[in-house]
Design a protein around this motif. Structure first.
Motif, short mmCIF file in Angstrom:
data_model
loop_
_atom_site.label_atom_id
_atom_site.label_comp_id
_atom_site.label_asym_id
_atom_site.label_seq_id
_atom_site.Cartn_x
_atom_site.Cartn_y
_atom_site.Cartn_z
N GLY A 123 0.80 -1.22 0.00
CA GLY A 123 0.00 0.00 0.00
C GLY A 123 0.83 1.26 0.00
N LYS A 144 -3.26 -1.19 -2.05
CA LYS A 144 -4.04 -0.16 -1.35
C LYS A 144 -3.42 1.21 -1.62
CE LYS A 144 -6.90 -2.82 1.10
NZ LYS A 144 -7.16 -2.59 2.52
N SER A 151 -10.42 4.30 -8.18
CA SER A 151 -11.11 3.14 -7.59
C SER A 151 -11.89 2.39 -8.67
CB SER A 151 -12.04 3.58 -6.46
OG SER A 151 -13.17 4.27 -6.95
N ARG A 208 -7.51 -1.16 -4.22
CA ARG A 208 -8.48 -0.34 -3.50
C ARG A 208 -7.92 1.07 -3.33
NH1 ARG A 208 -8.00 -6.05 -3.04
NH2 ARG A 208 -9.83 -6.90 -1.96
N PHE A 216 -7.53 1.99 6.10
CA PHE A 216 -7.66 1.83 4.66
C PHE A 216 -6.48 1.06 4.03
CE2 PHE A 216 -10.75 5.59 4.08
CZ PHE A 216 -11.83 4.73 3.93
N LEU A 217 -5.33 1.03 4.71
CA LEU A 217 -4.17 0.30 4.19
C LEU A 217 -4.21 -1.18 4.56
CD1 LEU A 217 -1.23 2.79 4.95
CD2 LEU A 217 -2.08 2.15 2.69
N ASP A 241 -10.47 -4.42 3.10
CA ASP A 241 -10.35 -4.97 1.74
C ASP A 241 -11.66 -4.91 0.94
OD1 ASP A 241 -7.68 -5.45 1.99
OD2 ASP A 241 -7.82 -7.64 2.03
N THR A 281 -13.70 0.45 -1.36
CA THR A 281 -12.93 1.27 -2.30
C THR A 281 -13.80 2.43 -2.78
OG1 THR A 281 -11.40 1.20 -4.18
CG2 THR A 281 -13.51 0.04 -4.46
#
Length: 255
Positions: free
Chosen positions: A85, A142, A178, A187, A235-236, A241, A244
């Motif tokens: 990510g 990510k 996204s 994502r 979010f990472l 998962d 997005t």
């Protein structure tokens, strides 16, 4: 995928939000390449990270240019063998002194406008573009952009006619990516902070400014750099998962 083995790039990794994000990720045992324009700031974060279980590497680079960004992604892959990510935290206002808020339109030059977009939008675009081939190859990745509540409305004392559109563009970039990159397992989400009193902001804005903003905050306190780091880390990490194209406000209730 094991949390411990994950590897990340954090831009603006020597700043308030970026530094807090680096430390948050290192606490999980992750590998982090922190990128910043300031070696001094990076070294400060590295000192704080000394006792943490993760591996921190640093790179001084200007990520508004294509070549340094490509080299940064290449370096992360050489150092860690993988990349899960990217947190595009680098941004803000060029030459920020605290007098940039609500600047009259006639005082905003085209050069300042362009520099604002380079710092906030170009950096996120270039880093996302450079990381995508690796993410696409493994069908997973990510990307987290950092915008601002200033992107959503004409909020007094949160931005100006260059900053607000730049942060809106950061959100638009994430939403578009996204859609484009989702089929490849990538994502892309955004964090939108409200007022965050980092050490730099405290020195530039002062206590009166803070007290005015506190009156508008439902929780009665401002979000901290650690609060922002938790949102970015969410979010990472694998827990998000299934998400997005979203923007998460981390602003103690201010919308």
């Amino acid at each position: 995928m094991s949390q411990v083995s994950r590897s990340y790039i954090v831009t603006g990794g020597g700043g308030g939000i970026g530094g807090a994000t680096v430390l948050r990720l290192l606490r999980t045992g992750a590998n982090v390449l922190a990128i910043d324009i300031s070696s001094r700031r990076l070294n400060g974060v590295k000192e704080e990270a000394a006792a943490l279980p993760g591996r921190m590497e640093v790179l001084k680079a200007d990520i508004t240019a294509e070549q340094p960004v490509e080299q940064a992604v290449k370096l992360a892959l050489e150092l860690f063998g993988d990349l899960h990510g990217v947190a595009n935290v680098a941004g803000g206002m060029p030459d920020y002194t605290g007098t940039d808020m609500d600047r009259p339109l006639e005082s905003i030059s085209l050069d300042y406008f362009h520099r604002m977009f380079a710092l906030n939008v170009d950096s996120a675009f270039l880093m996302s573009k450079a990381a995508t081939p690796h993410f696409r190859k493994k069908q997973y990745g990510k990307i987290v952009n950092v915008a601002s509540l200033a992107a959503f409305a004409n909020r007094p004392e949160l931005g100006n006619a260059a900053y607000n559109p730049a942060k809106k563009a950061v959100i638009g970039l994430a939403e578009t990516l996204s859609l484009l990159l989702g089929p490849d397992g990538i994502r892309v989400n955004t964090i939108a902070p409200g007022l965050v009193m980092s050490d730099k902001a405290k020195g530039a804005l002062g206590d009166e400014y803070t007290q005015r903003h506190l009156k508008q905050v439902p929780l009665g306190r401002l979000a901290t750099t650690s609060d922002l780091a938790e949102g970015i880390a969410f979010f990472l990490e694998p827990a998000s998962d299934g998400i997005t194209g979203e923007t998460l406000r981390v602003a103690a209730g201010v919308r």
